[in-house]
Scaffold this motif. Structure first.
Motif, PDB file in Angstrom:
ATOM      1  N   ASP A 196     -73.438  65.676  13.428  1.00 44.82           N
ATOM      2  CA  ASP A 196     -74.728  66.061  13.517  1.00 44.82           C
ATOM      3  C   ASP A 196     -75.035  66.489  14.918  1.00 44.82           C
ATOM      4  OD1 ASP A 196     -75.352  65.252  10.682  1.00 44.82           O
ATOM      5  OD2 ASP A 196     -76.104  63.238  11.311  1.00 44.82           O
ATOM      6  N   GLN A 197     -74.555  65.863  15.694  1.00 49.18           N
ATOM      7  CA  GLN A 197     -74.846  66.426  17.032  1.00 49.18           C
ATOM      8  C   GLN A 197     -74.429  67.930  17.409  1.00 49.18           C
ATOM      9  OE1 GLN A 197     -73.173  62.896  18.921  1.00 49.18           O
ATOM     10  NE2 GLN A 197     -75.032  62.541  19.801  1.00 49.18           N
ATOM     11  N   ASP A 200     -76.491  70.310  15.533  1.00 50.19           N
ATOM     12  CA  ASP A 200     -77.715  70.677  16.463  1.00 50.19           C
ATOM     13  C   ASP A 200     -77.563  71.413  17.516  1.00 50.19           C
ATOM     14  OD1 ASP A 200     -80.661  69.876  16.907  1.00 50.19           O
ATOM     15  OD2 ASP A 200     -79.514  68.840  18.684  1.00 50.19           O
ATOM     16  N   SER A 203     -77.075  74.912  16.350  1.00 48.27           N
ATOM     17  CA  SER A 203     -78.269  75.647  15.841  1.00 48.27           C
ATOM     18  C   SER A 203     -78.991  76.106  17.057  1.00 48.27           C
ATOM     19  CB  SER A 203     -79.068  74.444  15.072  1.00 48.27           C
ATOM     20  OG  SER A 203     -78.375  73.984  13.822  1.00 48.27           O
ATOM     21  N   ARG A 204     -79.148  75.380  18.070  1.00 48.11           N
ATOM     22  CA  ARG A 204     -80.052  75.721  19.120  1.00 48.11           C
ATOM     23  C   ARG A 204     -79.292  77.048  19.872  1.00 48.11           C
ATOM     24  NH1 ARG A 204     -79.656  71.713  22.755  1.00 48.11           N
ATOM     25  NH2 ARG A 204     -78.640  70.165  21.537  1.00 48.11           N
TER      26      ARG A 204
END
Length: 285
Positions: A196-197, A200, A203-204
């Motif tokens: 999940d990290q 994230d 994605s950024r």
């Protein structure tokens, strides 16, 4: 510091992730680096062809040892190679192993190769046990498909490490082998991250939502074998690597990169920004 008798460093896997970087960095140090590979290196080297061992080792003083890829059984080949390395006057070998190698299943020879090397008094050695490599997310190992990374981690965390940091640690052991004789290093990134990290951060970096699919490990492994991405007997390696993260025994951050190189380990954020363009090209529907 290194002796004036220093000759050439033989870099096995010299066209690969860490090997190519090691050869380039050694050259910047003004040292001779001989890239060995089946294709595209300075000298041909094939683990399955012992006649290639001697020419590759000719005049070599140090060796960066990378074992055969997509294999689980290779200790015998490593022993044969090290026998010849001793005969040819090699004085130091840095071996690329894996994080937690001493806990690997007996069907995998990765720790047996460590013991084979460490038991040779005629050869100095350093052993690298890196975490999962960040580059797995930017190449064919864990491809971005439909803006989703598919990998079984069970919500566990891993201190993913940049291949450039592995190479930097290896270079230090090869430039000054006496200072690192008998050393065991476990290069990691600065943070243990869940998937999940990871998504994230990616994605950024790419400016669009990226997802993760935490699939059943046996389904993932079976699909990789069925598709021909890995040999059937390599399933035990994939099972070990993924189960380490799933069980909560994934790599944890340490200071080995900074301790050896004098600079902090690369963060996944820095890595993601550097590879954002590659993900944009590799994402497929």
């Amino acid at each position: 510091m290194m002796s004036s008798s220093r000759k050439t460093t033989l870099v096995l896997g010299g066209t690969g992730r860490s090997g190519a970087l090691i050869a380039q960095t050694l050259a910047r140090h003004g040292l001779d680096a001989r890239r060995a590979a089946r294709h595209g290196g300075d000298v041909v080297f094939d683990w399955d062809n012992q006649s290639t061992y001697g020419p590759a080792l000719e005049g070599a003083d140090c060796v960066y040892l990378v074992t055969p890829v997509m294999r689980t059984r290779f200790a015998g080949q490593v022993a044969t190679f090290l026998d010849l390395a001793e005969q040819r006057g090699v004085r130091h070998v840095t071996y690329l192993s894996a994080y937690g190698s001493d806990r690997a299943p007996p069907e995998i020879d990765i720790y047996a190769a460590e013991r084979e090397l460490a038991g040779r008094t005629a050869l100095g050695h350093s052993i690298l046990r890196p975490a999962w490599v960040m580059q797995n997310f930017a190449d064919q190992h864990l491809p971005l498909i439909g803006d989703t990374f598919t990998v079984p981690t069970g919500g566990g965390a891993e201190a993913y490490v940049d291949a450039a940091d592995i190479a930097a640690v290896a270079v230090e052991t090869l430039v000054d082998p006496d200072a690192h004789a008998g050393a065991h290093y476990a290069p990691t990134g600065p943070h243990a991250l869940t998937m999940d990290q990871v998504v994230d951060i990616v994605s950024r970096a790419v400016g669009r939502p990226i997802a993760s699919n935490d699939v059943d490990p046996e389904h993932w492994i079976g699909s990789a074998v069925e598709a021909g991405f890995v040999p059937a007997d390599y399933a035990v390696m994939l099972r070990w690597l993924t189960s380490s993260i799933i069980s909560g025994n994934g790599a944890r951050p340490n200071t080995d990169v900074e301790r050896v190189t004098g600079r902090p380990a690369t963060s996944f954020e820095v890595f993601a920004r550097r590879h954002a363009a590659a993900w944009a090209l590799r994402s497929v529907a």
